[in-house]
Design a protein around this motif. Structure first.
Motif, PDB file in Angstrom:
ATOM      1  N   ILE A  53      48.935  73.234  66.523  1.00 14.49           N
ATOM      2  CA  ILE A  53      47.834  73.475  67.244  1.00 14.49           C
ATOM      3  C   ILE A  53      46.683  74.863  66.244  1.00 14.49           C
ATOM      4  N   ILE A  54      47.287  75.177  66.640  1.00 18.23           N
ATOM      5  CA  ILE A  54      45.984  76.802  66.227  1.00 18.23           C
ATOM      6  C   ILE A  54      46.101  76.475  65.226  1.00 18.23           C
ATOM      7  N   LEU A  55      46.795  76.771  63.646  1.00 23.43           N
ATOM      8  CA  LEU A  55      46.310  76.122  62.630  1.00 23.43           C
ATOM      9  C   LEU A  55      45.112  75.247  62.272  1.00 23.43           C
ATOM     10  N   LEU A  56      46.036  73.976  63.439  1.00 19.06           N
ATOM     11  CA  LEU A  56      44.417  73.006  63.135  1.00 19.06           C
ATOM     12  C   LEU A  56      43.241  73.723  63.669  1.00 19.06           C
ATOM     13  N   LEU A  57      43.301  74.188  64.731  1.00 22.54           N
ATOM     14  CA  LEU A  57      41.775  74.873  65.255  1.00 22.54           C
ATOM     15  C   LEU A  57      41.613  75.660  64.313  1.00 22.54           C
ATOM     16  N   ALA A  58      42.233  76.557  63.876  1.00 26.54           N
ATOM     17  CA  ALA A  58      41.728  77.884  63.075  1.00 26.54           C
ATOM     18  C   ALA A  58      40.520  76.983  61.854  1.00 26.54           C
TER      19      ALA A  58
ATOM     20  N   LEU B 145      39.449  74.049  62.254  1.00 30.20           N
ATOM     21  CA  LEU B 145      38.525  72.919  62.319  1.00 30.20           C
ATOM     22  C   LEU B 145      37.071  74.405  62.751  1.00 30.20           C
ATOM     23  N   VAL B 146      37.862  75.371  63.002  1.00 30.72           N
ATOM     24  CA  VAL B 146      36.989  76.332  63.744  1.00 30.72           C
ATOM     25  C   VAL B 146      35.543  76.763  62.287  1.00 30.72           C
TER      26      VAL B 146
ATOM     27  N   ARG C  63      29.823  74.287  58.720  1.00 35.77           N
ATOM     28  CA  ARG C  63      29.245  73.271  58.318  1.00 35.77           C
ATOM     29  C   ARG C  63      27.803  73.944  58.869  1.00 35.77           C
ATOM     30  N   ALA C  64      27.922  74.356  59.938  1.00 35.70           N
ATOM     31  CA  ALA C  64      26.652  75.067  60.411  1.00 35.70           C
ATOM     32  C   ALA C  64      26.404  75.705  59.626  1.00 35.70           C
TER      33      ALA C  64
END
Length: 216
Positions: free
Chosen positions: A22-27, A29-30, A36-37
């Motif tokens: 989950i932490i890897l996925l969140l990282a 995603l961030v 993208r921004a």
């Protein structure tokens, strides 16, 4: 280690693995959101710069076109003034012919008729050519000016439209009179009649009205 302890440890390991994932996925995603921004900021900045360049090019093109139009207007006015000098000579000759026709010393009716006809031709010869030349050249520079005038004021005659063109070019009453081999008073009367047809107030500028009309 008994079976119960092993199960607890296994559950903890699974929970830890899930938490790490989950932490890897969140990282990830961030990172993706930030990329993208950043890409959007770069795109927006590029678009803003492109828009600024387009606006700058449009201003430069507008200024170049305006300078070209002003140059052609000056050329038209200069052409008219130059022709006015020739027309003034014709007007002088026409007046002399009229004077000779009216003098009591000229008793020959046929001669008086010829002098009168000569005067008329001298007065008219330049006017038609000037009118045609100006409509051709002026319409190339200001293709909507005359048609807009006709749409707004369908009561204007061809002579009124021609006078509007000369006034738009900044020609004085005296220059217009010389150009058309007319008396100054005749042109002044035509200007007053034109103001009434355009329904202009006494304090309104005829030249300003015509210039504003040319921008429509």
């Amino acid at each position: 280690m008994d079976e119960k302890a092993r199960r607890i440890i296994a559950k903890l390991i699974v929970a830890l693995i899930i938490a790490v994932l989950i932490i890897l996925l969140l990282a990830i995603l961030v990172v993706m959101v930030r990329r993208r921004a950043r890409a959007e900021r770069l795109h927006n900045a590029a678009m803003a710069e492109k828009n600024r360049q387009i606006l700058r090019m449009e201003r430069e093109l507008h200024e170049a076109l305006r300078e070209q139009v002003d140059k052609r207007d000056r050329e038209l006015a200069a052409y008219a003034i130059e022709r006015a000098s020739d027309s003034q000579t014709r007007l002088t000759l026409a007046r002399e012919a009229e004077k000779a026709a009216d003098t009591s010393a000229t008793s020959d009716a046929d001669l008086r008729l010829k002098l009168t006809e000569l005067s008329r031709r001298l007065r008219q010869s330049d006017a038609d050519a000037i009118s045609h030349d100006f409509r051709v050249y002026f319409d190339r520079v200001h293709p909507r000016f005359v048609s807009t005038l006709q749409e707004l004021h369908p009561n204007l005659t061809n002579n009124d439209l021609r006078l509007c063109v000369f006034l738009y070019l900044g020609m004085s009453t005296k220059e217009i009179a010389a150009l058309l081999t007319r008396e100054v008073r005749s042109v002044e009367t035509a200007r007053l009649r034109l103001r009434r047809k355009l329904a202009l107030d006494s304090g309104a500028s005829l030249a300003n009205y015509l210039h504003a009309l040319a921008k429509k």
